[in-house]
Scaffold this motif. Structure first.
Motif, PDB file in Angstrom:
ATOM      1  N   TYR A 120       0.843  -1.208   0.000  1.00 36.78           N
ATOM      2  CA  TYR A 120       0.000   0.000   0.000  1.00 36.78           C
ATOM      3  C   TYR A 120       0.874   1.252   0.000  1.00 36.78           C
ATOM      4  O   TYR A 120       0.668   2.179  -0.799  1.00 36.78           O
ATOM      5  CB  TYR A 120      -0.928  -0.020   1.213  1.00 36.78           C
ATOM      6  N   GLN A 121       1.875   1.268   0.874  1.00 36.31           N
ATOM      7  CA  GLN A 121       2.757   2.429   0.959  1.00 36.31           C
ATOM      8  C   GLN A 121       3.510   2.662  -0.340  1.00 36.31           C
ATOM      9  O   GLN A 121       3.586   3.788  -0.847  1.00 36.31           O
ATOM     10  CB  GLN A 121       3.750   2.246   2.104  1.00 36.31           C
ATOM     11  N   LEU A 122       4.058   1.596  -0.899  1.00 36.67           N
ATOM     12  CA  LEU A 122       4.828   1.722  -2.147  1.00 36.67           C
ATOM     13  C   LEU A 122       3.964   2.269  -3.283  1.00 36.67           C
ATOM     14  O   LEU A 122       4.396   3.117  -4.064  1.00 36.67           O
ATOM     15  CB  LEU A 122       5.423   0.361  -2.544  1.00 36.67           C
ATOM     16  N   VAL A 154      -3.636   8.296 -11.115  1.00 38.63           N
ATOM     17  CA  VAL A 154      -4.960   7.816 -10.711  1.00 38.63           C
ATOM     18  C   VAL A 154      -4.996   6.298 -10.694  1.00 38.63           C
ATOM     19  O   VAL A 154      -5.536   5.679  -9.757  1.00 38.63           O
ATOM     20  CB  VAL A 154      -6.061   8.361 -11.668  1.00 38.63           C
ATOM     21  N   SER A 155      -4.400   5.672 -11.699  1.00 35.82           N
ATOM     22  CA  SER A 155      -4.358   4.205 -11.778  1.00 35.82           C
ATOM     23  C   SER A 155      -3.666   3.611 -10.549  1.00 35.82           C
ATOM     24  O   SER A 155      -4.155   2.653  -9.937  1.00 35.82           O
ATOM     25  CB  SER A 155      -3.626   3.791 -13.060  1.00 35.82           C
ATOM     26  N   LYS A 156      -2.537   4.216 -10.172  1.00 31.72           N
ATOM     27  CA  LYS A 156      -1.769   3.694  -9.022  1.00 31.72           C
ATOM     28  C   LYS A 156      -2.475   3.989  -7.696  1.00 31.72           C
ATOM     29  O   LYS A 156      -2.450   3.175  -6.769  1.00 31.72           O
ATOM     30  CB  LYS A 156      -0.357   4.297  -9.021  1.00 31.72           C
ATOM     31  N   TYR A 157      -3.115   5.178  -7.589  1.00 32.47           N
ATOM     32  CA  TYR A 157      -3.882   5.484  -6.378  1.00 32.47           C
ATOM     33  C   TYR A 157      -5.042   4.499  -6.219  1.00 32.47           C
ATOM     34  O   TYR A 157      -5.347   4.059  -5.101  1.00 32.47           O
ATOM     35  CB  TYR A 157      -4.431   6.914  -6.431  1.00 32.47           C
ATOM     36  N   THR A 158      -5.689   4.153  -7.330  1.00 35.92           N
ATOM     37  CA  THR A 158      -6.794   3.191  -7.291  1.00 35.92           C
ATOM     38  C   THR A 158      -6.304   1.831  -6.798  1.00 35.92           C
ATOM     39  O   THR A 158      -6.947   1.187  -5.954  1.00 35.92           O
ATOM     40  CB  THR A 158      -7.431   3.044  -8.699  1.00 35.92           C
ATOM     41  N   MET A 159      -5.136   1.414  -7.307  1.00 38.27           N
ATOM     42  CA  MET A 159      -4.542   0.138  -6.856  1.00 38.27           C
ATOM     43  C   MET A 159      -4.202   0.204  -5.366  1.00 38.27           C
ATOM     44  O   MET A 159      -4.379  -0.776  -4.637  1.00 38.27           O
ATOM     45  CB  MET A 159      -3.286  -0.162  -7.679  1.00 38.27           C
ATOM     46  N   ALA A 160      -3.742   1.387  -4.937  1.00 37.47           N
ATOM     47  CA  ALA A 160      -3.390   1.558  -3.525  1.00 37.47           C
ATOM     48  C   ALA A 160      -4.626   1.408  -2.635  1.00 37.47           C
ATOM     49  O   ALA A 160      -4.577   0.739  -1.582  1.00 37.47           O
ATOM     50  CB  ALA A 160      -2.748   2.920  -3.304  1.00 37.47           C
ATOM     51  N   LEU A 161      -5.742   2.001  -3.043  1.00 41.55           N
ATOM     52  CA  LEU A 161      -6.979   1.898  -2.263  1.00 41.55           C
ATOM     53  C   LEU A 161      -7.493   0.465  -2.225  1.00 41.55           C
ATOM     54  O   LEU A 161      -8.019   0.010  -1.191  1.00 41.55           O
ATOM     55  CB  LEU A 161      -8.052   2.836  -2.843  1.00 41.55           C
ATOM     56  N   GLN A 162      -7.330  -0.261  -3.341  1.00 38.43           N
ATOM     57  CA  GLN A 162      -7.707  -1.681  -3.356  1.00 38.43           C
ATOM     58  C   GLN A 162      -6.826  -2.473  -2.391  1.00 38.43           C
ATOM     59  O   GLN A 162      -7.289  -3.370  -1.684  1.00 38.43           O
ATOM     60  CB  GLN A 162      -7.580  -2.239  -4.782  1.00 38.43           C
ATOM     61  N   GLN A 163      -5.537  -2.115  -2.372  1.00 41.99           N
ATOM     62  CA  GLN A 163      -4.595  -2.772  -1.468  1.00 41.99           C
ATOM     63  C   GLN A 163      -4.942  -2.474  -0.006  1.00 41.99           C
ATOM     64  O   GLN A 163      -4.822  -3.328   0.865  1.00 41.99           O
ATOM     65  CB  GLN A 163      -3.173  -2.301  -1.767  1.00 41.99           C
ATOM     66  N   LYS A 164      -5.424  -1.249   0.235  1.00 40.63           N
ATOM     67  CA  LYS A 164      -5.821  -0.853   1.596  1.00 40.63           C
ATOM     68  C   LYS A 164      -7.008  -1.700   2.075  1.00 40.63           C
ATOM     69  O   LYS A 164      -7.061  -2.103   3.245  1.00 40.63           O
ATOM     70  CB  LYS A 164      -6.201   0.635   1.612  1.00 40.63           C
ATOM     71  N   LYS A 165      -7.946  -1.959   1.156  1.00 41.94           N
ATOM     72  CA  LYS A 165      -9.065  -2.831   1.500  1.00 41.94           C
ATOM     73  C   LYS A 165      -8.573  -4.224   1.853  1.00 41.94           C
ATOM     74  O   LYS A 165      -9.018  -4.841   2.836  1.00 41.94           O
ATOM     75  CB  LYS A 165     -10.047  -2.917   0.321  1.00 41.94           C
ATOM     76  N   ALA A 166      -7.640  -4.724   1.047  1.00 44.04           N
ATOM     77  CA  ALA A 166      -7.070  -6.055   1.309  1.00 44.04           C
ATOM     78  C   ALA A 166      -6.337  -6.062   2.644  1.00 44.04           C
ATOM     79  O   ALA A 166      -6.420  -7.033   3.409  1.00 44.04           O
ATOM     80  CB  ALA A 166      -6.112  -6.437   0.182  1.00 44.04           C
ATOM     81  N   LEU A 167      -5.669  -4.959   2.952  1.00 41.20           N
ATOM     82  CA  LEU A 167      -4.942  -4.829   4.223  1.00 41.20           C
ATOM     83  C   LEU A 167      -5.905  -4.896   5.404  1.00 41.20           C
ATOM     84  O   LEU A 167      -5.642  -5.567   6.411  1.00 41.20           O
ATOM     85  CB  LEU A 167      -4.177  -3.501   4.222  1.00 41.20           C
ATOM     86  N   SER A 168      -7.057  -4.221   5.266  1.00 36.15           N
ATOM     87  CA  SER A 168      -8.051  -4.224   6.338  1.00 36.15           C
ATOM     88  C   SER A 168      -8.562  -5.642   6.601  1.00 36.15           C
ATOM     89  O   SER A 168      -8.800  -6.025   7.750  1.00 36.15           O
ATOM     90  CB  SER A 168      -9.226  -3.322   5.963  1.00 36.15           C
TER      91      SER A 168
END
Length: 576
Positions: free
Chosen positions: A54-56, A74-88
């Motif tokens: 998520y951080q990377l 935007v593409s990378k931020y979207t991937m980051a938010l998806q990763q944040k959901k997975a992290l939760s």
């Protein structure tokens, strides 16, 4: 195998290194390293924990944002938010690898709210305002920071969602009561000045030397209701106070107000004062350039444009100033291109819309021009010049009825002042049935402001039709007693010719040309008189004129070919 645990330990610290470089502003370094680390993660999904991925992704997206690669960001931020959901989800199932080392990292995770704000910034840069609103709307109200509410307010306002915009601006003021741009936003949406002032009263009373703020709010409330006279008086009272004397923003506002009130002389004076105080000033310089161009000071306009381009070519103002130079040099295709470029940089630039609309109108593309003037009116409903441009389009296409309806609406909306009376009279002059009404309106306008040039010009036009040349001469002399204007001197020259006062007429044409060397009508008047004075040379002069005419045609062909080069830039021409 022995190498694997060491790599895992190193990978924990390498994310910290990326974070430190990001906070230090080493964006190009972050981009390179985070890109490599994300590839490693893709090839070995177990290499980094979900929080590290998520951080990377966030740091990599931030570096792309810095490089203005907004779609990629935007593409990378979207991937980051998806990763944040997975992290939760995974944090509930199993702890992150690395145990002790992961704890400080989890505490330093980039804010999900901040990621969404950055995404909204990307969308606005890509002119995808609906997507920007959607991403910010998804943030619960209680979690919205002042900058999120400010961005939402501006986006809502642009989209015409006024109620939502007012709510967001008020929320900004609740959190930051000295957010002056939010105050201006509320005033522009017709929120009463007293209501806005009540939201700042506590901070005004608790902090010393802020007593001017309530007067400032009152001044800009007058600005946004179109009460130019009271706005000018209130800002002048502020500007005279020792603590706010020589404030560039106040001087710029005064210059703009004088311009709106039709007092071009004082407007230019205030713009010059502001420019002397801040040689890097950009705001309002598009209006200043337009005023200089109207006065025929094209060399000054060219110098202003060059200076502004040296300051920044990412603002609309330098493009508009250069466009004004082209427009008043009768290079309409180039003016059209420059106006369109300015709109691309700032779709809210009223002066750019007016420039492009005027260029389209003069090129015979009246329906396209009308679209631009209507957009200018939407953005600046209190600016009379926006309505003037639209009415000129209606008159150019013989739509006198539409012009009359619009002029009457302006008269009712902005009140009966010299400018609105003259605008309505201008339309009445186009219809033989309403000539007497035009005369009455112009007399009222000149009673209010005897020096208002547009009213004087229209009254002179009416007197010329009635062949009342002596009355016209008296009117023009009176108007020129306290000011000097190219058009007034030229019309006075025309009237003097009509009563056989040739020598003084020649003097008036000379004065007009000294004020604006490019004024073709003054030149034509002078040349016509010279021919009449020396009839024996008429035949020779006609031959010379024919030769000059052929030369001029050659020049025009050259300018047309240049115009064609600009016309090829069709991608700039459409509304953004």
């Amino acid at each position: 195998v022995p190498f694997a645990p060491r790599l895992s330990a190193a990978s924990m610290s390498v994310v910290e290194h990326v974070r430190e470089m990001a906070s230090a502003g080493l964006h190009s370094n972050v981009r390179l390293l985070s890109g490599l680390l994300l590839t490693m993660s893709g090839n070995n999904p177990e290499l980094f924990s979900p929080s590290q991925k998520y951080q990377l992704l966030v740091y990599h997206a931030d570096s792309l944002f810095h490089d203005k690669e907004y779609r990629n960001a935007v593409s990378k931020y979207t991937m980051a938010l998806q990763q944040k959901k997975a992290l939760s989800k995974t944090s509930k199932v199993r702890p992150s690898t690395g145990n002790a080392a992961s704890t400080p990292q989890s505490q330093c995770l980039p804010s999900e709210i901040e990621v969404k704000y950055k995404m909204a910034e990307c969308y606005t840069m890509l002119k995808q305002d609906k997507d920007a609103i959607a991403i910010l709307d998804g943030i619960p109200s209680r979690q919205r920071t002042p900058k999120i509410n400010m961005m939402l307010a501006n986006l809502y306002k642009k989209a015409g969602q006024e109620r939502s915009s007012v709510t967001s601006y008020k929320e900004v003021l609740r959190q930051c009561p000295l957010a002056l741009d939010a105050i201006l936003g509320l005033l522009s949406l017709s929120v009463k000045g007293a209501e806005v002032a009540s939201m700042t009263i506590n901070v005004i009373q608790s902090i010393p030397n802020l007593d001017w703020l309530s007067v400032w709010i009152k001044a800009y409330a007058f600005v946004h209701t179109g009460d130019n006279t009271r706005a000018i008086n209130t800002i002048c009272s502020l500007e005279k106070k020792s603590l706010l004397r020589d404030n560039v923003d106040l001087l710029g506002s005064l210059a703009d107000l004088y311009f709106r009130a039709g007092d071009n002389k004082n407007s230019i004076l205030k713009f010059e004062q502001a420019q002397m105080l801040d040689p890097y000033l950009i705001k309002g310089m598009d209006v200043y350039g337009y005023l200089l161009a109207r006065e025929g000071r094209l060399e000054d306009v060219e110098n202003l444009g060059c200076r502004l381009f040296n300051i920044s070519d990412q603002h609309a103002e330098p493009w508009v100033v250069s466009g004004c130079h082209s427009f008043y040099s009768k290079r309409y295709s180039r003016a059209l291109y420059l106006g369109a470029k300015a709109i691309q940089l700032n779709s809210n630039s009223v002066q750019a819309l007016l420039l492009k609309g005027a260029a389209l109108r003069n090129m015979g593309r009246v329906q396209e021009a009308i679209i631009h003037f209507r957009e200018a009116i939407r953005l600046a409903p209190c600016r009379l010049d926006c309505y003037e441009g639209l009415i000129e389009c209606y008159l150019a296409s013989n739509s006198i009825r539409e012009a009359m309806v619009m002029a009457n609406n302006v008269y009712k909306t902005l009140g009966a002042n010299a400018q609105t009376l003259t605008l309505l009279a201008t339309v009445c002059l186009e219809d033989p049935v309403t000539q007497e009404k035009a005369k009455t309106l112009l007399d009222k306008a000149l009673t209010q402001r005897p020096d208002y040039i547009k009213a004087v010009v229209k009254k002179a036009e009416l007197l010329s039709r009635e062949q009342k040349y002596e009355d016209g001469i008296a009117l023009l002399r009176n108007a020129l007693a306290n000011q000097s204007d190219c058009v007034l001197h030229r019309i006075l020259g025309d009237f003097l010719v009509a009563v056989n006062e040739y020598q003084e007429a020649m003097d008036q044409y000379s004065i007009a040309l000294s004020l604006d060397p490019n004024d073709q009508k003054s030149l034509e008047g002078m040349q016509k008189m010279e021919k009449e004075e020396s009839p024996t040379d008429a035949t020779q002069e006609e031959d010379v004129d024919d030769m000059e005419g052929s030369g001029e045609e050659g020049d025009l062909e050259g300018s047309d070919s240049e115009a064609a080069q600009w016309a090829d830039q069709e991608q700039w021409f459409g509304m953004q």
